[in-house]
Design an enzyme around this catalytic site. Structure first.
Site, PDB file in Angstrom:
ATOM      1  N   ILE A  32      34.629  44.680  42.541  1.00 18.65           N
ATOM      2  CA  ILE A  32      34.941  43.750  43.627  1.00 18.65           C
ATOM      3  C   ILE A  32      36.192  42.937  43.310  1.00 18.65           C
ATOM      4  O   ILE A  32      36.913  42.513  44.212  1.00 18.65           O
ATOM      5  CB  ILE A  32      33.747  42.804  43.878  1.00 18.65           C
ATOM      6  N   GLU A  80      44.745  52.284  57.457  1.00 15.74           N
ATOM      7  CA  GLU A  80      45.774  51.286  57.723  1.00 15.74           C
ATOM      8  C   GLU A  80      47.119  51.829  57.250  1.00 15.74           C
ATOM      9  O   GLU A  80      47.188  52.876  56.601  1.00 15.74           O
ATOM     10  CB  GLU A  80      45.442  49.958  57.034  1.00 15.74           C
ATOM     11  N   HIS A 130      46.840  43.927  52.641  1.00 15.91           N
ATOM     12  CA  HIS A 130      46.568  44.586  51.365  1.00 15.91           C
ATOM     13  C   HIS A 130      47.844  44.980  50.638  1.00 15.91           C
ATOM     14  O   HIS A 130      48.863  45.279  51.262  1.00 15.91           O
ATOM     15  CB  HIS A 130      45.722  45.844  51.587  1.00 15.91           C
ATOM     16  N   LYS A 148      25.692  35.015  26.648  1.00 21.77           N
ATOM     17  CA  LYS A 148      24.549  34.471  27.384  1.00 21.77           C
ATOM     18  C   LYS A 148      23.371  35.423  27.412  1.00 21.77           C
ATOM     19  O   LYS A 148      22.442  35.269  28.204  1.00 21.77           O
ATOM     20  CB  LYS A 148      24.975  34.093  28.808  1.00 21.77           C
TER      21      LYS A 148
END
Length: 291
Positions: A96, A209, A247, A43
């Protein structure tokens, strides 16, 4: 001041024509992030939101002088995207994409390091330097420019704690969501070093965590190298052994990686650890007043 990203950041969006890439490009551009291009094989020569699209990262970096990339591609292509960015000369790569196989991340991580670049993520919300640059999926409206550095393994907790900070008038220098997978890029110790060296960051919030020993390593680093006030929070305090909580990296195995072990290590290093996220602003104010 901020770390890693600011107004001079020149960002390429890898996967800009996909659903998530296009949506978050609009959000980042609206915030004022300096997006200089995007990539989508086949593209090249078209555009999204007035942003030029290139077929490869080599072309994109050569023509835009980009120094940072953010990756919104399917998990099976993420490692190749990370390595292509590093090979093209990108210095900060923010992935991400979630669900990236751990062995793929290990391969990409070592390649990125060999090129002298830095990785944030994968499976992370990205970074925010308020009034400077938003490179990620964080909700820009809850942030306020200030002098508190935020480092977090959890995207959702980042948003909650930043919301509490902003409501109490405590702005942020930079907030970083590192990602919650078993293997990610920059972690607590590297980011603590950056915030310690940033003259305009006066205090640090560390959000951890259960699972692994990163918080314990951070506690040792803080004890030896960090003079600025640090306040922490550990998620998963009620998690049972052997149960993954959210997670992929948040799992207690054979009694190690428990919340209490992490809290004890941080407190031994002089870090005040909150029982609830809403307690963090008052704890920071107290620490800053007593510096």
């Amino acid at each position: 001041m901020s770390i890693l990203i600011n107004k001079t950041t020149r960002l390429i969006v890898q996967g800009i024509t996909g659903r998530d890439g296009r949506f978050h490009t609009q959000k980042m551009k609206a915030y004022g992030t300096n997006i200089v291009g995007g990539t989508s094989p086949g593209k090249g020569g078209t555009s999204v939101e007035g942003i030029p699209i290139f077929n490869t990262m080599y072309e994109a970096v050569e023509q835009t002088k980009a120094n940072t990339s953010i990756i919104f591609v399917p998990a099976r292509f993420a490692a190749d995207a990370m390595m292509e960015a590093a090979d093209a000369g990108i210095q900060l790569i923010i992935c991400i994409s979630e669900g990236v196989p751990t062995l793929d991340v290990v391969k990409a991580y070592h390649y990125i390091n060999s090129k002298g670049a830095m990785l944030i993520g994968p499976n992370c919300p990205g970074l925010m330097s308020p009034e400077e640059s938003l490179t990620g999926i964080l909700p820009g409206q809850i942030f306020k420019k200030g002098n508190i550095g935020v480092i977090s393994r959890s995207g959702t907790l980042t948003y909650e704690i930043v919301y509490h900070l902003t409501n109490k008038g405590l702005g942020q220098s930079t907030a970083i969501g590192m990602g919650g997978d078993p293997v990610v890029g920059l972690y607590f110790c590297e980011l603590l070093k950056m915030f310690q060296g940033d003259p305009e960051t006066e205090a640090i919030v560390l959000i951890g965590e259960i699972g692994g020993n990163a918080e314990e390593q951070a506690a040792e680093y803080i004890k030896k190298h960090v003079s600025k006030p640090v306040v922490g929070f550990i998620a998963g305090q009620a998690a049972p052994v052997g149960k993954q909580m959210g997670h992929a990296g948040a799992i207690i195995s054979s009694g190690s990686g428990t919340a209490q072990e992490k809290i004890s290590a941080l407190e031994a290093a002089g870090v005040k650890v909150a029982k609830e996220p809403s307690e963090i602003p008052e704890m920071l104010i107290e620490r800053l007043c007593n510096k």
